[in-house]
Design a protein around this motif. Sequence first.
Motif, PDB file in Angstrom:
ATOM      1  N   ASP A  15     -66.676 -13.331 -53.324  1.00  9.40           N
ATOM      2  CA  ASP A  15     -67.414 -12.067 -53.449  1.00  9.40           C
ATOM      3  C   ASP A  15     -68.266 -11.768 -52.220  1.00  9.40           C
ATOM      4  O   ASP A  15     -69.088 -10.862 -52.227  1.00  9.40           O
ATOM      5  N   GLN A  16     -68.114 -12.575 -51.167  1.00 10.14           N
ATOM      6  CA  GLN A  16     -68.820 -12.409 -49.898  1.00 10.14           C
ATOM      7  C   GLN A  16     -70.315 -12.707 -49.987  1.00 10.14           C
ATOM      8  O   GLN A  16     -71.076 -12.341 -49.094  1.00 10.14           O
ATOM      9  N   SER A  17     -70.730 -13.367 -51.049  1.00 11.73           N
ATOM     10  CA  SER A  17     -72.129 -13.776 -51.157  1.00 11.73           C
ATOM     11  C   SER A  17     -72.420 -14.851 -50.119  1.00 11.73           C
ATOM     12  O   SER A  17     -71.514 -15.543 -49.633  1.00 11.73           O
ATOM     13  N   ALA A  18     -73.695 -15.005 -49.783  1.00  8.31           N
ATOM     14  CA  ALA A  18     -74.073 -15.969 -48.750  1.00  8.31           C
ATOM     15  C   ALA A  18     -73.612 -17.385 -49.093  1.00  8.31           C
ATOM     16  O   ALA A  18     -73.129 -18.121 -48.231  1.00  8.31           O
ATOM     17  N   GLY A  19     -73.756 -17.756 -50.361  1.00 14.13           N
ATOM     18  CA  GLY A  19     -73.353 -19.102 -50.771  1.00 14.13           C
ATOM     19  C   GLY A  19     -71.864 -19.338 -50.608  1.00 14.13           C
ATOM     20  O   GLY A  19     -71.439 -20.391 -50.101  1.00 14.13           O
ATOM     21  N   ASN A  20     -71.058 -18.372 -51.024  1.00 12.42           N
ATOM     22  CA  ASN A  20     -69.609 -18.546 -50.928  1.00 12.42           C
ATOM     23  C   ASN A  20     -69.126 -18.508 -49.480  1.00 12.42           C
ATOM     24  O   ASN A  20     -68.215 -19.245 -49.103  1.00 12.42           O
ATOM     25  N   VAL A  21     -69.735 -17.653 -48.665  1.00 13.87           N
ATOM     26  CA  VAL A  21     -69.356 -17.615 -47.247  1.00 13.87           C
ATOM     27  C   VAL A  21     -69.761 -18.915 -46.566  1.00 13.87           C
ATOM     28  O   VAL A  21     -68.972 -19.512 -45.817  1.00 13.87           O
ATOM     29  N   THR A  22     -70.975 -19.392 -46.829  1.00  9.06           N
ATOM     30  CA  THR A  22     -71.442 -20.640 -46.227  1.00  9.06           C
ATOM     31  C   THR A  22     -70.535 -21.805 -46.588  1.00  9.06           C
ATOM     32  O   THR A  22     -70.180 -22.628 -45.731  1.00  9.06           O
ATOM     33  N   SER A  23     -70.144 -21.881 -47.860  1.00  9.82           N
ATOM     34  CA  SER A  23     -69.260 -22.955 -48.300  1.00  9.82           C
ATOM     35  C   SER A  23     -67.924 -22.920 -47.566  1.00  9.82           C
ATOM     36  O   SER A  23     -67.421 -23.957 -47.107  1.00  9.82           O
ATOM     37  N   ALA A  24     -67.341 -21.721 -47.428  1.00  9.13           N
ATOM     38  CA  ALA A  24     -66.060 -21.587 -46.738  1.00  9.13           C
ATOM     39  C   ALA A  24     -66.186 -21.938 -45.260  1.00  9.13           C
ATOM     40  O   ALA A  24     -65.342 -22.626 -44.689  1.00  9.13           O
ATOM     41  N   VAL A  25     -67.273 -21.470 -44.624  1.00 12.30           N
ATOM     42  CA  VAL A  25     -67.490 -21.755 -43.199  1.00 12.30           C
ATOM     43  C   VAL A  25     -67.652 -23.250 -42.974  1.00 12.30           C
ATOM     44  O   VAL A  25     -67.033 -23.835 -42.063  1.00 12.30           O
ATOM     45  N   GLU A  26     -68.473 -23.899 -43.787  1.00 14.85           N
ATOM     46  CA  GLU A  26     -68.729 -25.328 -43.601  1.00 14.85           C
ATOM     47  C   GLU A  26     -67.462 -26.151 -43.813  1.00 14.85           C
ATOM     48  O   GLU A  26     -67.223 -27.136 -43.094  1.00 14.85           O
ATOM     49  N   ARG A  27     -66.646 -25.748 -44.768  1.00 15.95           N
ATOM     50  CA  ARG A  27     -65.400 -26.496 -45.011  1.00 15.95           C
ATOM     51  C   ARG A  27     -64.475 -26.397 -43.809  1.00 15.95           C
ATOM     52  O   ARG A  27     -63.898 -27.392 -43.368  1.00 15.95           O
ATOM     53  N   LEU A  28     -64.331 -25.211 -43.258  1.00 17.47           N
ATOM     54  CA  LEU A  28     -63.424 -25.047 -42.125  1.00 17.47           C
ATOM     55  C   LEU A  28     -63.993 -25.678 -40.852  1.00 17.47           C
ATOM     56  O   LEU A  28     -63.250 -26.309 -40.084  1.00 17.47           O
ATOM     57  N   LEU A  29     -65.293 -25.537 -40.629  1.00 23.86           N
ATOM     58  CA  LEU A  29     -65.891 -26.170 -39.450  1.00 23.86           C
ATOM     59  C   LEU A  29     -65.860 -27.688 -39.549  1.00 23.86           C
ATOM     60  O   LEU A  29     -65.860 -28.385 -38.526  1.00 23.86           O
ATOM     61  N   GLY A  30     -65.826 -28.215 -40.770  1.00 19.82           N
ATOM     62  CA  GLY A  30     -65.762 -29.662 -40.957  1.00 19.82           C
ATOM     63  C   GLY A  30     -64.384 -30.257 -40.740  1.00 19.82           C
ATOM     64  O   GLY A  30     -64.231 -31.481 -40.733  1.00 19.82           O
ATOM     65  N   ASP A  31     -63.388 -29.408 -40.550  1.00 21.63           N
ATOM     66  CA  ASP A  31     -62.022 -29.873 -40.311  1.00 21.63           C
ATOM     67  C   ASP A  31     -61.814 -29.994 -38.796  1.00 21.63           C
ATOM     68  O   ASP A  31     -61.797 -28.987 -38.088  1.00 21.63           O
ATOM     69  N   PRO A  32     -61.658 -31.219 -38.248  1.00 19.40           N
ATOM     70  CA  PRO A  32     -61.531 -31.372 -36.795  1.00 19.40           C
ATOM     71  C   PRO A  32     -60.265 -30.766 -36.224  1.00 19.40           C
ATOM     72  O   PRO A  32     -60.155 -30.602 -35.004  1.00 19.40           O
ATOM     73  N   GLY A  33     -59.318 -30.401 -37.071  1.00 22.39           N
ATOM     74  CA  GLY A  33     -58.097 -29.773 -36.582  1.00 22.39           C
ATOM     75  C   GLY A  33     -58.228 -28.288 -36.330  1.00 22.39           C
ATOM     76  O   GLY A  33     -57.352 -27.674 -35.714  1.00 22.39           O
ATOM     77  N   VAL A  34     -59.336 -27.686 -36.804  1.00 23.66           N
ATOM     78  CA  VAL A  34     -59.543 -26.249 -36.621  1.00 23.66           C
ATOM     79  C   VAL A  34     -60.129 -25.986 -35.240  1.00 23.66           C
ATOM     80  O   VAL A  34     -61.189 -26.521 -34.892  1.00 23.66           O
TER      81      VAL A  34
END
Length: 417
Positions: free
Chosen positions: A85-104
């Motif tokens: 829903d583009q809320s801050a919590g959901n965006v933060t969670s998605a960003v942190e998951r992708l930034l935590g992947d060293p292959g990205v």
Amino acid sequence: MKPKSAASRIRHILMSTTLIGMFAASGAPAFAEVVKIGLLAPLTGPAAADGQEFQRGVQMAIDEANAAGGVAGDTFELVVGDVKDQSAGNVTSAVERLLGDPGVHFMLTGYASLTNFEIDNMAEADMPYMLAATSQQTRDIIAPSPDKYMCCWSLTPSFDAYNTDVTLFVEKLAADGKITLPTKKVAIISSDNAYSKTISEGMKKTFKEKGWTITVDEIVPFGEVTDWRSILAKVRENVPDVVINTDYLPGNSASFLNQFLEQPTKSLVFLQYAPSVPEFVELTGKKSDGVIYNLLGGALTTPKNPRADEVAAKFKAKYGVESGTYGVGLYEMTNVYFDAVKKAGGASDHAAIMKALSETDKQVAEGRLKFDPATHLATQGDDYIPITFFQIWDGQRTLISPEKYATGAFKLQPWMK
């Protein structure tokens, strides 16, 4: 050189450990052959139709690059973070998951948080990032210190034209004798989110400066809206020459139009962005005939820019449906990244990728893409990325302005006759 942030140091350690392990195990070059591209997209929630387009556009570009043997020795894989829903919590969670992947090694979105706070996350992580939409928020973050944000670049130019050009467009129609403006009254309805409110506030300022009276000024809560009748009753009490709704969700915009047409006024109807999404026409059918909308950073579908039709045709051939703004847009953004990878000699040198992105100057589906170094927004204007006005008839979108690119002319909306 600026000191590395904690997030950046952790990411560097993760990447180094992973790559050293790969090198030791296989004797292969230290950089992984498969590069992950991280996409932030609303795959669920009210903007899911856009999110699906994001994903399809990026995947189409990746499939083409991989089929051609990759870019600078790298092949690519898409990973998606659902911002819901583009809320801050959901965006933060998605960003942190992708930034935590060293292959990205690259991230992009059409829009994620709407306020674009994730730009700071990308800067902290030294992550190349491209986005579109809500360019006012992008400019507000980047312009005070553009060198700090070499990570991040916007396909969408300044929203200033959204704020001013609807008024200019309407007054030109009147000057050309295509409509009449007996009262110079306008009703403006918006949604409580950064995108819609920024545009509606800019429109209100411009209309007032041009001597118009705002008869309805309403903001609805962000999210699904199914009943617009109380607001439309206010519209009908004091009939305006123009009715504007800047709610960008196609379901909401379709409901608004359908309920307006239950008892229409002889007003020019302008709907912000939503009619560009195929879902809007599916929900309104013939009732969408005559609707006007505009786009900044939308596909410039004109014989003077054959790239737009080329990409749209490929999208339809691959997925069996028409592309809206973001299928084409995310495809082009991914290819801009591939150009940067080629120029940098690979995806591992993020600083070189960022520099290459900043030097982009190419013809894309949206026009000529060249970034403003002061804001990192695409340059706006008829010789770069213009603001384009479209009108829908029989489910087809006709480019009616600017005249330089128009493929058809404005026709009076059915309820205005």
